[in-house]
Scaffold this motif. Structure first.
Motif, PDB file in Angstrom:
ATOM      1  N   LYS A  31       0.844  -1.203   0.000  1.00 21.91           N
ATOM      2  CA  LYS A  31       0.000   0.000   0.000  1.00 21.91           C
ATOM      3  C   LYS A  31       0.880   1.254   0.000  1.00 21.91           C
ATOM      4  O   LYS A  31       0.643   2.190  -0.774  1.00 21.91           O
ATOM      5  N   LEU A  32       1.907   1.258   0.838  1.00 20.83           N
ATOM      6  CA  LEU A  32       2.822   2.404   0.877  1.00 20.83           C
ATOM      7  C   LEU A  32       3.560   2.566  -0.448  1.00 20.83           C
ATOM      8  O   LEU A  32       3.779   3.688  -0.909  1.00 20.83           O
ATOM      9  N   MET A  33       3.929   1.457  -1.066  1.00 22.79           N
ATOM     10  CA  MET A  33       4.581   1.509  -2.381  1.00 22.79           C
ATOM     11  C   MET A  33       3.632   2.116  -3.408  1.00 22.79           C
ATOM     12  O   MET A  33       4.044   2.896  -4.263  1.00 22.79           O
ATOM     13  N   GLY A  34       2.362   1.743  -3.321  1.00 23.82           N
ATOM     14  CA  GLY A  34       1.378   2.300  -4.241  1.00 23.82           C
ATOM     15  C   GLY A  34       1.237   3.803  -4.084  1.00 23.82           C
ATOM     16  O   GLY A  34       1.155   4.536  -5.071  1.00 23.82           O
ATOM     17  N   LEU A  35       1.239   4.270  -2.847  1.00 31.10           N
ATOM     18  CA  LEU A  35       1.157   5.712  -2.607  1.00 31.10           C
ATOM     19  C   LEU A  35       2.408   6.417  -3.127  1.00 31.10           C
ATOM     20  O   LEU A  35       2.316   7.493  -3.724  1.00 31.10           O
ATOM     21  N   TRP A  36       3.565   5.806  -2.910  1.00 30.06           N
ATOM     22  CA  TRP A  36       4.828   6.366  -3.404  1.00 30.06           C
ATOM     23  C   TRP A  36       4.818   6.463  -4.928  1.00 30.06           C
ATOM     24  O   TRP A  36       5.114   7.513  -5.504  1.00 30.06           O
ATOM     25  N   ALA A  37       4.466   5.358  -5.585  1.00 23.67           N
ATOM     26  CA  ALA A  37       4.453   5.333  -7.055  1.00 23.67           C
ATOM     27  C   ALA A  37       3.401   6.294  -7.606  1.00 23.67           C
ATOM     28  O   ALA A  37       3.648   6.990  -8.592  1.00 23.67           O
ATOM     29  N   ASP A  51      -4.530   0.822  -3.107  1.00 27.39           N
ATOM     30  CA  ASP A  51      -5.370  -0.327  -2.745  1.00 27.39           C
ATOM     31  C   ASP A  51      -5.297  -1.406  -3.819  1.00 27.39           C
ATOM     32  O   ASP A  51      -5.228  -2.597  -3.507  1.00 27.39           O
ATOM     33  N   ASP A  52      -5.301  -0.987  -5.082  1.00 24.94           N
ATOM     34  CA  ASP A  52      -5.210  -1.934  -6.186  1.00 24.94           C
ATOM     35  C   ASP A  52      -3.880  -2.684  -6.155  1.00 24.94           C
ATOM     36  O   ASP A  52      -3.832  -3.895  -6.339  1.00 24.94           O
ATOM     37  N   LEU A  53      -2.795  -1.972  -5.890  1.00 22.65           N
ATOM     38  CA  LEU A  53      -1.483  -2.607  -5.812  1.00 22.65           C
ATOM     39  C   LEU A  53      -1.423  -3.567  -4.627  1.00 22.65           C
ATOM     40  O   LEU A  53      -0.846  -4.649  -4.722  1.00 22.65           O
ATOM     41  N   CYS A  54      -2.036  -3.193  -3.541  1.00 24.98           N
ATOM     42  CA  CYS A  54      -2.084  -4.056  -2.366  1.00 24.98           C
ATOM     43  C   CYS A  54      -2.814  -5.358  -2.695  1.00 24.98           C
ATOM     44  O   CYS A  54      -2.332  -6.446  -2.371  1.00 24.98           O
ATOM     45  N   LEU A  55      -3.946  -5.269  -3.355  1.00 28.04           N
ATOM     46  CA  LEU A  55      -4.685  -6.469  -3.767  1.00 28.04           C
ATOM     47  C   LEU A  55      -3.895  -7.292  -4.766  1.00 28.04           C
ATOM     48  O   LEU A  55      -3.884  -8.520  -4.708  1.00 28.04           O
ATOM     49  N   VAL A  64       4.902  -7.722  -7.598  1.00 30.62           N
ATOM     50  CA  VAL A  64       4.708  -6.312  -7.265  1.00 30.62           C
ATOM     51  C   VAL A  64       5.803  -5.446  -7.877  1.00 30.62           C
ATOM     52  O   VAL A  64       5.511  -4.386  -8.443  1.00 30.62           O
ATOM     53  N   LEU A  65       7.038  -5.878  -7.793  1.00 30.71           N
ATOM     54  CA  LEU A  65       8.145  -5.101  -8.361  1.00 30.71           C
ATOM     55  C   LEU A  65       7.942  -4.894  -9.856  1.00 30.71           C
ATOM     56  O   LEU A  65       8.049  -3.766 -10.354  1.00 30.71           O
ATOM     57  N   VAL A  83      16.116   1.428  -7.596  1.00 31.13           N
ATOM     58  CA  VAL A  83      15.449   2.442  -6.769  1.00 31.13           C
ATOM     59  C   VAL A  83      14.129   1.890  -6.237  1.00 31.13           C
ATOM     60  O   VAL A  83      13.804   2.066  -5.059  1.00 31.13           O
ATOM     61  N   ILE A  84      13.382   1.210  -7.110  1.00 28.19           N
ATOM     62  CA  ILE A  84      12.109   0.610  -6.681  1.00 28.19           C
ATOM     63  C   ILE A  84      12.381  -0.423  -5.590  1.00 28.19           C
ATOM     64  O   ILE A  84      11.714  -0.441  -4.548  1.00 28.19           O
ATOM     65  N   HIS A  85      13.356  -1.277  -5.830  1.00 25.78           N
ATOM     66  CA  HIS A  85      13.684  -2.314  -4.850  1.00 25.78           C
ATOM     67  C   HIS A  85      14.124  -1.699  -3.519  1.00 25.78           C
ATOM     68  O   HIS A  85      13.699  -2.149  -2.439  1.00 25.78           O
ATOM     69  N   SER A  86      14.948  -0.676  -3.574  1.00 24.08           N
ATOM     70  CA  SER A  86      15.402  -0.003  -2.355  1.00 24.08           C
ATOM     71  C   SER A  86      14.221   0.594  -1.587  1.00 24.08           C
ATOM     72  O   SER A  86      14.153   0.496  -0.356  1.00 24.08           O
TER      73      SER A  86
END
Length: 104
Positions: A31-37, A51-55, A64-65, A83-86
């Protein structure tokens, strides 16, 4: 001394608890990654995207990556996989700390 059956039940309960915590931490991280992206892509629907990324992470935990990489590229945002992985590692730690602090 505990019987073998009692020890087995204790270990099974601990394993189940650890799996539940792991699932919650990864879901929060996604979820946090989705907000970041979403912020990088200037999306107005950041919460919906997160939410979509979380699901998606529940259905495809190992994807996900790649999903993030494709979505960012599709939006014209150039961010390296490193950068995404970090960011995933950083947010995984953050999600773990938040859930641990909240007693989960």
């Amino acid at each position: 001394m505990k019987s073998i059956a009692q020890r087995a039940r204790t270990l099974e309960a601990k394993f189940a608890h650890d799996q539940e915590v792991h699932f919650k931490v990864e879901a929060q991280r996604n979820k946090l990654m989705g907000l970041w992206a979403a912020s990088l892509m200037n999306r107005q629907d950041a919460d919906t995207y997160a939410d979509d990324l979380c699901l998606y992470g529940v259905e495809q935990p190992e994807g996900v990556l790649n999903r993030l990489k494709q979505d960012l590229e599709g939006a014209g945002v150039r961010v390296g996989e490193d950068v995404i992985h970090s960011q995933m590692v950083t947010l995984l730690r953050q999600a773990h700390e938040v859930l641990h602090t909240n007693g989960h």
